[in-house]
Design an enzyme around this catalytic site. Structure first.
Site, mmCIF file in Angstrom:
data_model
loop_
_atom_site.group_PDB
_atom_site.id
_atom_site.type_symbol
_atom_site.label_atom_id
_atom_site.label_comp_id
_atom_site.label_asym_id
_atom_site.label_seq_id
_atom_site.Cartn_x
_atom_site.Cartn_y
_atom_site.Cartn_z
ATOM 1 N N LYS A 106 0.878 -1.059 0.173
ATOM 2 C CA LYS A 106 0.003 0.071 0.115
ATOM 3 C C LYS A 106 1.135 1.447 0.151
ATOM 4 O O LYS A 106 0.235 2.108 -0.638
ATOM 5 C CB LYS A 106 -1.131 -0.507 1.388
ATOM 6 C CG LYS A 106 -0.283 -0.011 2.335
ATOM 7 C CD LYS A 106 -1.390 0.128 4.105
ATOM 8 C CE LYS A 106 -0.918 0.604 5.246
ATOM 9 N NZ LYS A 106 -0.143 1.444 5.399
ATOM 10 N N ASP A 107 2.259 1.628 0.250
ATOM 11 C CA ASP A 107 3.144 2.614 0.804
ATOM 12 C C ASP A 107 4.011 2.633 -0.929
ATOM 13 O O ASP A 107 4.636 3.451 -1.414
ATOM 14 C CB ASP A 107 4.027 2.367 1.412
ATOM 15 C CG ASP A 107 3.378 1.420 2.729
ATOM 16 O OD1 ASP A 107 2.346 3.081 3.213
ATOM 17 O OD2 ASP A 107 4.542 1.264 3.127
ATOM 18 N N LEU A 113 -6.302 10.410 4.533
ATOM 19 C CA LEU A 113 -7.729 11.412 3.225
ATOM 20 C C LEU A 113 -8.861 10.075 2.984
ATOM 21 O O LEU A 113 -9.432 10.075 3.446
ATOM 22 C CB LEU A 113 -7.042 11.858 2.333
ATOM 23 C CG LEU A 113 -5.783 12.762 2.137
ATOM 24 C CD1 LEU A 113 -6.043 13.957 1.127
ATOM 25 C CD2 LEU A 113 -6.689 13.528 2.802
ATOM 26 N N ARG A 114 -8.025 8.737 3.137
ATOM 27 C CA ARG A 114 -9.529 7.832 2.406
ATOM 28 C C ARG A 114 -10.047 6.980 4.108
ATOM 29 O O ARG A 114 -11.148 6.826 4.434
ATOM 30 C CB ARG A 114 -8.757 6.819 1.911
ATOM 31 C CG ARG A 114 -9.373 5.541 2.207
ATOM 32 C CD ARG A 114 -8.687 3.964 1.299
ATOM 33 N NE ARG A 114 -7.590 3.900 2.797
ATOM 34 C CZ ARG A 114 -7.754 3.207 3.832
ATOM 35 N NH1 ARG A 114 -8.848 2.426 4.056
ATOM 36 N NH2 ARG A 114 -6.418 2.486 4.699
ATOM 37 N N ARG A 115 -8.952 7.191 5.220
ATOM 38 C CA ARG A 115 -9.825 6.395 6.193
ATOM 39 C C ARG A 115 -10.998 8.137 6.558
ATOM 40 O O ARG A 115 -11.860 8.196 7.039
ATOM 41 C CB ARG A 115 -8.684 6.355 7.390
ATOM 42 C CG ARG A 115 -8.509 5.239 7.245
ATOM 43 C CD ARG A 115 -7.343 4.762 7.926
ATOM 44 N NE ARG A 115 -6.264 3.642 7.551
ATOM 45 C CZ ARG A 115 -5.192 3.162 7.974
ATOM 46 N NH1 ARG A 115 -4.610 3.947 8.189
ATOM 47 N NH2 ARG A 115 -4.223 2.084 7.135
ATOM 48 N N ARG A 146 0.898 10.639 12.333
ATOM 49 C CA ARG A 146 1.574 9.739 12.340
ATOM 50 C C ARG A 146 2.602 9.199 12.954
ATOM 51 O O ARG A 146 2.678 9.684 14.087
ATOM 52 C CB ARG A 146 2.399 10.690 10.670
ATOM 53 C CG ARG A 146 1.568 11.530 9.596
ATOM 54 C CD ARG A 146 2.061 11.473 8.353
ATOM 55 N NE ARG A 146 3.400 10.646 8.012
ATOM 56 C CZ ARG A 146 4.870 11.008 7.490
ATOM 57 N NH1 ARG A 146 4.921 12.270 7.620
ATOM 58 N NH2 ARG A 146 5.357 10.624 7.344
ATOM 59 N N THR A 199 4.404 4.612 17.505
ATOM 60 C CA THR A 199 4.353 5.659 18.493
ATOM 61 C C THR A 199 2.785 5.670 17.882
ATOM 62 O O THR A 199 2.543 6.908 18.787
ATOM 63 C CB THR A 199 4.789 6.265 17.273
ATOM 64 O OG1 THR A 199 6.155 5.776 17.437
ATOM 65 C CG2 THR A 199 4.893 7.925 17.425
ATOM 66 N N ARG A 200 1.809 5.674 17.700
ATOM 67 C CA ARG A 200 0.095 6.454 17.062
ATOM 68 C C ARG A 200 -0.262 5.052 18.449
ATOM 69 O O ARG A 200 -0.932 5.907 18.800
ATOM 70 C CB ARG A 200 -0.146 5.354 15.887
ATOM 71 C CG ARG A 200 1.059 6.044 14.267
ATOM 72 C CD ARG A 200 -0.128 5.716 13.624
ATOM 73 N NE ARG A 200 1.084 5.986 12.102
ATOM 74 C CZ ARG A 200 0.428 5.859 11.149
ATOM 75 N NH1 ARG A 200 -1.041 6.125 10.474
ATOM 76 N NH2 ARG A 200 1.527 6.455 10.319
ATOM 77 N N CYS A 239 -1.483 10.203 -2.131
ATOM 78 C CA CYS A 239 -1.518 10.173 -0.980
ATOM 79 C C CYS A 239 -2.084 11.967 -0.279
ATOM 80 O O CYS A 239 -3.148 11.907 0.267
ATOM 81 C CB CYS A 239 -0.430 9.706 0.564
ATOM 82 S SG CYS A 239 0.792 11.569 -0.499
#
Length: 306
Positions: free
Chosen positions: A82-83, A129-131, A148, A153-154, A241
């Site tokens: 996906k990246d 942005l999709r989420r 991010r 970290t998240r 993105c």
């Protein structure tokens, strides 16, 4: 003696897990093959105070790894598919795509089990942005805040109380042994992931036949079919993105079914489409569904949103 196979990888825990996973599969498929990791830091990992859309997009996660291959310091690079941008830089190819893990997004919260349970005005962390578009469509009242960094970290930011919930890819959380943090799965067709989500891709220098032959043993045909359809749609729509695009393809006995959406992170407007195709024609299916979305007015939503 066969030369070692060197894998360029980012340094995050998830990236290292994925590279080690590829290494293990290659050693299993080719007994005696020496596989080494070459951990590198990328600009996408280093710049965390701005959204990817404003600093150059997902390609920032690939550039240093591709340079290492060009300079002969590495033979392959391992990525979350996906990246990987819809169009690779010239001179590179995706030689293997591994069997897909859970492609769903995961809703993670310490106090609430579902999006519906969140209180009015709750803070939800995600820079995608999709989420954001899909969240906005479901709950216009939520505060959607940037988030991010790597998975740990998240999660730490959530645990520190900066958000009531965050959204992460289930596959990444599962791979780090943290699947228990997911309170509910956000899955197709009601909620669509990023094109290629849940799949690991291996990039090589185009024309490197020795390495391509080694990787052929770990390529998964069904995952490649599904993700080829999703990536063809993404490329046709100019995906990056900076726009909200979701896609998920199902491989069945008769052929392929592709679900897709284009959204607006500000308004929560979603345009959705789906189509089937007989046989193995993923690119044609991706182009067909992209055209359906454009016919419904998606072009206006495909203008960069940041």
């Amino acid at each position: 003696m066969t030369a070692p196979l060197r894998i360029a990888t980012r340094k995050s825990a998830l990236a290292l897990w994925q590279a080690e996973h590829v290494a293990a599969l290659l050693r299993q498929a080719h007994p005696g093959l020496v596989v080494e990791l070459v951990p590198l830091s990328t600009r996408g990992d280093e710049i965390l105070d701005r959204s990817l859309a404003t600093i150059g997009g997902k390609g920032l996660f690939l550039k240093e790894l591709e340079v290492a291959m060009q300079e002969g310091r590495a033979d392959i690079a391992v990525h979350s598919l996906k990246d990987v941008p819809a169009s690779l830089e010239p001179g590179f190819a995706l030689s293997a795509i591994l069997p897909r893990a859970d492609a769903a997004d995961g809703f993670i919260s310490n106090d609430y089990a579902t999006i519906a349970e969140l209180p009015n005005g709750a803070r939800v962390g995600t820079s995608s942005l999709r989420r954001q578009a899909q969240l906005r469509a479901l709950r216009p009242d939520l505060q959607l805040l940037d988030l991010r960094g790597n998975v740990n970290t998240r999660l730490a930011r959530l645990d520190e109380g900066h958000y009531e919930a965050i959204i992460l890819a289930c596959a990444g959380v599962d791979r780090l042994g943290l699947g228990g943090r997911v309170r509910s799965r956000l899955a197709s067709p009601d909620w669509l992931p990023a094109p290629g989500q849940g799949a690991i891709a291996v990039e090589i220098r185009e024309g490197d036949t020795r390495v391509a032959e080694l990787l052929a043993a770990i390529d998964d045909a069904d995952t490649r079919l599904a993700t080829d359809a999703e990536r063809a749609l993404n490329e046709q729509l100019g995906g990056s993105c900076a726009v909200a695009i979701g896609a998920f393809c199902v491989v069945a006995e008769f052929g392929l079914t592709l679900h897709a959406l284009v959204g607006d992170a500000g308004s929560g407007e979603l345009i959705v489409a789906q189509a089937d195709i007989d046989g193995d024609k993923p690119v044609e299916l991706g182009h067909e569904v992209a055209a359906m979305l454009i016919q419904q007015g998606a072009a206006e939503l495909l203008k960069p949103q940041r």
